[in-house]
Motif scaffolding. Structure first.
Motif, short mmCIF file in Angstrom:
data_model
loop_
_atom_site.label_atom_id
_atom_site.label_comp_id
_atom_site.label_asym_id
_atom_site.label_seq_id
_atom_site.Cartn_x
_atom_site.Cartn_y
_atom_site.Cartn_z
N VAL A 2 -12.41 -54.53 28.89
CA VAL A 2 -12.80 -55.12 29.66
C VAL A 2 -14.52 -55.65 29.64
O VAL A 2 -15.13 -54.92 29.55
CB VAL A 2 -12.02 -54.44 31.24
N GLN A 3 -14.23 -56.49 30.96
CA GLN A 3 -16.36 -56.74 30.98
C GLN A 3 -16.17 -56.94 32.58
O GLN A 3 -15.48 -57.10 32.66
CB GLN A 3 -16.85 -58.22 29.92
N LEU A 4 -17.71 -55.86 32.73
CA LEU A 4 -17.83 -56.12 34.23
C LEU A 4 -19.77 -56.51 33.94
O LEU A 4 -19.89 -56.08 33.29
CB LEU A 4 -18.37 -54.48 34.19
N TYR A 32 -7.73 -49.68 35.44
CA TYR A 32 -9.12 -48.87 35.47
C TYR A 32 -9.46 -47.63 37.29
O TYR A 32 -9.60 -48.27 37.80
CB TYR A 32 -9.93 -49.63 34.93
N ALA A 33 -9.66 -46.53 37.04
CA ALA A 33 -11.21 -46.53 38.30
C ALA A 33 -11.94 -46.67 37.65
O ALA A 33 -12.67 -46.67 36.41
CB ALA A 33 -10.72 -44.63 37.91
N MET A 34 -12.38 -46.81 38.84
CA MET A 34 -14.15 -47.50 38.95
C MET A 34 -15.10 -46.45 39.09
O MET A 34 -14.76 -45.76 40.49
CB MET A 34 -13.69 -48.69 39.47
N ALA A 98 -15.85 -48.57 34.17
CA ALA A 98 -14.17 -48.48 34.49
C ALA A 98 -14.57 -47.38 33.56
O ALA A 98 -14.30 -46.75 32.51
CB ALA A 98 -14.05 -49.72 33.96
N ASN A 99 -13.25 -47.13 33.93
CA ASN A 99 -11.87 -45.52 33.32
C ASN A 99 -11.31 -45.86 32.97
O ASN A 99 -10.40 -45.90 34.06
CB ASN A 99 -12.73 -44.28 34.54
N ASP A 113 -15.54 -45.56 29.77
CA ASP A 113 -15.56 -46.51 28.75
C ASP A 113 -16.19 -47.59 28.60
O ASP A 113 -16.59 -48.42 27.29
CB ASP A 113 -13.68 -46.32 28.75
N TYR A 114 -16.17 -47.96 30.11
CA TYR A 114 -16.65 -49.68 30.13
C TYR A 114 -17.92 -48.88 31.07
O TYR A 114 -17.18 -49.33 32.17
CB TYR A 114 -15.49 -50.60 30.18
N TRP A 115 -19.09 -50.58 30.18
CA TRP A 115 -19.97 -50.15 31.35
C TRP A 115 -20.62 -51.87 31.41
O TRP A 115 -20.37 -52.71 30.67
CB TRP A 115 -21.06 -50.03 30.60
N GLY A 116 -21.35 -52.63 33.28
CA GLY A 116 -21.55 -53.75 33.59
C GLY A 116 -23.60 -53.15 32.76
O GLY A 116 -23.80 -52.10 32.59
N PRO A 117 -24.50 -53.95 32.85
CA PRO A 117 -25.65 -54.55 32.93
C PRO A 117 -26.12 -53.93 33.59
O PRO A 117 -27.56 -53.03 33.01
CB PRO A 117 -26.33 -56.16 32.27
#
Length: 125
Positions: A2-4, A32-34, A98-99, A113-117
């Motif tokens: 996923v992209q955020l 995802y948990a967020m 996002a988790n 696991d994933y991060w926005g800028p």
């Protein structure tokens, strides 16, 4: 994967409000948990709030409890952070994350696991 992307940051006077958004790239957003985190200049990144995959469970840092509200709309693949009664110490870069463990409301950034800028929030005194 996923992209955020965050939006909604800006300059505001103390006592004011902002609403941040975090848009996800895929329909599996509901998996995802967020969480929201922030980082002030010269400081470590810190936890702000987290929300479960369904939105039914939420968790806040003590410093924002009662002032900030985290929410999500899975039909729009978007998470929000409503920030009221802003203080100068709320200044920083706000990032969403996002988790993949959707059942966990994690305070530890390393569990995501994933991060926005990130988006900049500046609160003037």
């Amino acid at each position: 994967q996923v992209q955020l992307v965050e939006s909604g940051g800006g300059l505001v006077q103390a006592g004011g409000s902002l609403r941040l958004s975090c848009a996800a790239s895929e329909r599996t957003f509901r998996k995802y948990a967020m969480g929201w985190f922030r980082q002030a200049p010269g400081k470590e990144r810190e936890f702000v709030a987290a929300i479960s995959w369904s939105g039914g469970n939420r968790y806040y840092a003590d410093s924002v409890m009662g002032r900030f509200t985290i929410s999500r709309d899975n039909t729009k693949n978007t998470m929000y952070l409503r920030m009221n009664s802003l203080k100068p110490e709320d200044t920083g870069i706000y990032s969403c994350a996002a988790n993949e463990d959707k059942a966990t409301l994690a305070k530890n950034q390393y569990e995501y696991d994933y991060w926005g800028p990130g988006t900049q929030v500046t609160v003037l005194s």
